[in-house]
Write a protein that holds these residues in place. Structure first.
Motif, mmCIF file in Angstrom:
data_model
loop_
_atom_site.group_PDB
_atom_site.id
_atom_site.type_symbol
_atom_site.label_atom_id
_atom_site.label_comp_id
_atom_site.label_asym_id
_atom_site.label_seq_id
_atom_site.Cartn_x
_atom_site.Cartn_y
_atom_site.Cartn_z
ATOM 1 N N VAL A 99 17.591 1.544 17.189
ATOM 2 C CA VAL A 99 17.468 2.145 15.854
ATOM 3 C C VAL A 99 16.000 2.488 15.659
ATOM 4 C CG1 VAL A 99 17.937 1.878 13.387
ATOM 5 C CG2 VAL A 99 19.343 0.673 15.057
ATOM 6 N N ILE A 100 15.568 3.581 16.274
ATOM 7 C CA ILE A 100 14.155 3.944 16.264
ATOM 8 C C ILE A 100 13.787 4.702 14.997
ATOM 9 C CG2 ILE A 100 12.303 5.071 17.561
ATOM 10 C CD1 ILE A 100 13.643 2.659 18.909
ATOM 11 N N ARG A 101 14.750 5.389 14.392
ATOM 12 C CA ARG A 101 14.503 6.121 13.144
ATOM 13 C C ARG A 101 15.519 5.682 12.093
ATOM 14 N NH1 ARG A 101 11.043 10.120 13.198
ATOM 15 N NH2 ARG A 101 11.991 11.037 11.347
ATOM 16 N N PRO A 102 15.284 4.511 11.490
ATOM 17 C CA PRO A 102 16.239 4.021 10.496
ATOM 18 C C PRO A 102 16.236 4.809 9.194
ATOM 19 C CG PRO A 102 14.331 2.585 10.603
ATOM 20 C CD PRO A 102 14.191 3.553 11.734
ATOM 21 N N GLU A 120 0.843 -1.199 0.000
ATOM 22 C CA GLU A 120 0.000 0.000 0.000
ATOM 23 C C GLU A 120 0.877 1.248 0.000
ATOM 24 O OE1 GLU A 120 -3.271 0.081 -0.211
ATOM 25 O OE2 GLU A 120 -3.516 -2.103 -0.146
ATOM 26 N N PRO A 121 0.512 2.269 -0.801
ATOM 27 C CA PRO A 121 1.290 3.516 -0.797
ATOM 28 C C PRO A 121 1.089 4.288 0.501
ATOM 29 C CG PRO A 121 -0.668 3.747 -2.168
ATOM 30 C CD PRO A 121 -0.614 2.306 -1.761
ATOM 31 N N LEU A 122 2.073 5.117 0.860
ATOM 32 C CA LEU A 122 1.985 5.947 2.056
ATOM 33 C C LEU A 122 1.611 7.371 1.674
ATOM 34 C CD1 LEU A 122 5.104 4.937 4.195
ATOM 35 C CD2 LEU A 122 2.758 4.135 4.407
ATOM 36 N N GLU A 123 0.647 7.940 2.420
ATOM 37 C CA GLU A 123 0.310 9.343 2.186
ATOM 38 C C GLU A 123 1.469 10.228 2.615
ATOM 39 O OE1 GLU A 123 -3.591 12.102 2.890
ATOM 40 O OE2 GLU A 123 -2.775 11.120 4.681
ATOM 41 N N ASP A 124 2.058 9.920 3.775
ATOM 42 C CA ASP A 124 3.220 10.628 4.295
ATOM 43 C C ASP A 124 4.348 9.616 4.434
ATOM 44 O OD1 ASP A 124 5.170 11.966 5.762
ATOM 45 O OD2 ASP A 124 3.719 13.069 6.958
ATOM 46 N N VAL A 125 5.380 9.764 3.609
ATOM 47 C CA VAL A 125 6.431 8.736 3.573
ATOM 48 C C VAL A 125 7.256 8.717 4.857
ATOM 49 C CG1 VAL A 125 6.598 8.658 1.061
ATOM 50 C CG2 VAL A 125 7.987 10.311 2.334
ATOM 51 N N THR A 126 7.219 9.814 5.652
ATOM 52 C CA THR A 126 7.977 9.812 6.910
ATOM 53 C C THR A 126 7.317 8.928 7.962
ATOM 54 O OG1 THR A 126 6.834 11.802 7.709
ATOM 55 C CG2 THR A 126 8.879 12.118 6.474
ATOM 56 N N ASP A 127 6.119 8.411 7.674
ATOM 57 C CA ASP A 127 5.467 7.469 8.598
ATOM 58 C C ASP A 127 6.176 6.122 8.630
ATOM 59 O OD1 ASP A 127 3.521 9.212 9.420
ATOM 60 O OD2 ASP A 127 2.003 8.512 8.006
ATOM 61 N N ILE A 128 7.126 5.916 7.739
ATOM 62 C CA ILE A 128 7.778 4.609 7.620
ATOM 63 C C ILE A 128 8.411 4.166 8.936
ATOM 64 C CG2 ILE A 128 9.849 5.724 6.691
ATOM 65 C CD1 ILE A 128 8.598 2.147 5.949
ATOM 66 N N ASN A 129 9.045 5.086 9.675
ATOM 67 C CA ASN A 129 9.694 4.708 10.941
ATOM 68 C C ASN A 129 8.678 4.240 11.970
ATOM 69 O OD1 ASN A 129 12.472 5.402 10.234
ATOM 70 N ND2 ASN A 129 11.766 7.521 10.240
ATOM 71 N N ARG A 130 7.572 4.970 12.090
ATOM 72 C CA ARG A 130 6.531 4.593 13.051
ATOM 73 C C ARG A 130 5.923 3.251 12.688
ATOM 74 N NH1 ARG A 130 1.264 4.889 12.528
ATOM 75 N NH2 ARG A 130 1.395 6.219 10.689
ATOM 76 N N LEU A 131 5.667 3.034 11.408
ATOM 77 C CA LEU A 131 5.051 1.777 10.981
ATOM 78 C C LEU A 131 5.968 0.591 11.248
ATOM 79 C CD1 LEU A 131 3.464 2.955 7.605
ATOM 80 C CD2 LEU A 131 2.260 2.415 9.729
#
Length: 440
Positions: free
Chosen positions: A213-216, A166-177
């Motif tokens: 490594v919380i924000r890779p 699935e595409p991300l609306e906000d790509v910076t959500d990747i770390n949280r996900l």
């Protein structure tokens, strides 16, 4: 005004607002069900109160001990431990005389209000301010990738195309996900424009936590200072807005993350920073404070943001959705508290205060207040005696079994729960003090 004072004022205002609203959540249904409320206090009035006034049958006041607040409801075994009242015959206006379903609603009122407040604040932020998101088009250089994630096949400069298909609306959500949800695959576009779908281990979140490594994935930015916070180490060292970082501790700096990584790796020691200012090279020395902070921010000129505007209806549904995800994510990461490493990261008032920005900003204040409101809702519903969740647990037992726990048992349970809470408060704030003293 110093950043410490700004954070302290924001914390005091936020907690005062949320405590009053939480207690109103108990107070209002108690009044609806004609249950007498003897006291309504912001903060605890141990021995004495800063202010109090009796209106009708209720004493309203402000205590001197800012560790919470309370409503004292007649005929209820709570932190007041009013054994004299409980030894008398039950009266119609007392909590213990009401049907179990009414008592349940009264006890759930505080948590319910905290959830509603959190959702409402998020909705109003979306309505009045909209939402800034980052798309791949907004970050032409892509992401800088932590070394631990390069082992999976990610590369510096990657752009996130899809997560679990699935595409991300906000790509910076990747770390949280990655940290909080079940991410199995991530599809990326490398700098050579080739796409690749990378599979990840099932326990990727736990692996990130264990390796710290919380924000890779960090957006690749130019190493140019945008904000230098007054009275913090960077400002005292002479760094200014617009400075370009060339090197730190003898290591060349090409991108922003090169600089921040080196500072993070030397939180307790002085770092030598080479800058370019108006085409003049200068060398400065900066040492992070006790929180490991030097007080700078970067918003590189080649990074953009996409603004999303919301109608009132869209803001309400969007705020509820955002609040729900915030609650879900907090519950998901709560499991880490029960690990040895997680226990050392539990924080008290100092950690909560650090959620607020160094300079007063109303949007950030309300965002943080909404987050704290949702956290308070979750923490209060935990099945610990002395918390709302403990009372709810015993009420549910009564409703299912048809048997009410006797008052003596409830008194002992209340005392045990109270000591557990005191121990947790001391432990959490002890962690804050330890980090302040030793900078870890």
């Amino acid at each position: 005004m110093s950043p410490f004072v700004v954070k302290a004022l924001q914390l005091l205002l936020s907690l005062s607002l949320l405590i009053v609203l939480h207690e109103l959540g108990h107070f209002i249904p108690a009044k609806i069900f004609k249950t007498r409320v003897e006291k309504f206090f912001l903060f605890f009035d141990v021995k004495f109160a800063l202010f109090k006034k009796k209106i009708g049958e209720t004493v309203y006041g402000i205590g001197w001990l800012p560790l919470g607040g309370y409503v004292k409801i007649s005929g209820m075994i709570d932190e007041s431990m009013d054994k004299e009242q409980m030894a008398q015959e039950p009266q119609p206006w007392e909590f213990r005389s009401k049907p179990a379903w009414q008592r349940l609603i009264i006890m759930l009122g505080g948590v319910t209000v905290n959830i509603i407040v959190g959702f409402f604040i998020y909705s109003m932020i979306l309505y009045f301010y909209g939402r800034d998101i980052t798309t791949n088009e907004d970050m032409p250089r892509g992401f800088a990738v932590a070394q631990e994630f390069k082992e999976f096949g990610f590369q510096d400069g990657d752009k996130i195309l899809q997560v679990n298909g699935e595409p991300l609306e906000d790509v910076t959500d990747i770390n949280r996900l990655l940290f909080l949800t079940d991410v199995q695959t991530v599809t990326v576009q490398h700098q050579n424009f080739q796409t690749e779908t990378i599979s990840l281990p099932e326990d990727i979140g736990s692996e990130m936590f264990d390796k710290d490594v919380i924000r890779p994935f960090e957006i690749i930015r130019q190493p140019i200072l945008d904000t230098v916070v007054a009275d913090l180490p960077a400002a005292k060292a002479g760094l200014l807005k617009g400075d370009k970082i060339i090197a730190v501790n003898g290591k060349q700096v090409t991108y922003w993350h090169d600089f921040t990584n080196e500072i993070d790796n030397n939180k307790n020691t002085e770092s030598t920073v080479v800058i370019s200012r108006n085409n003049i090279i200068d060398t400065l020395s900066v040492t992070p404070n006790e929180d490991g902070v030097i007080g700078i921010q970067n918003f590189a000129r080649d990074i953009g943001e996409t603004k999303i505007k919301y109608s009132f209806g869209e803001a309400i549904t969007g705020g509820i959705g955002y609040g729900y995800r915030t609650l879900k994510n907090y519950v998901a990461q709560f499991k880490y508290v029960f690990t040895a490493k997680g226990a050392t990261q539990v924080g008290g008032f100092g950690a909560i205060g650090n959620l607020f920005p160094d300079a007063w900003n109303w949007v950030s204040f309300w965002e943080t207040t909404a987050l704290i409101s949702i956290i308070l809702a979750f923490m209060n519903i935990l099945p610990i005696p002395a918390l709302d969740g403990g009372h709810v647990m015993f009420l549910l037992y009564e409703m299912v079994s048809g048997r009410k726990p006797n008052d003596k048992f409830m008194e002992y349970a209340q005392m045990v729960g109270f000591f557990i809470l005191i121990a947790l408060v001391l432990f959490a704030n002890g962690n804050d003090i330890y980090r302040w003293l030793f900078g870890s």
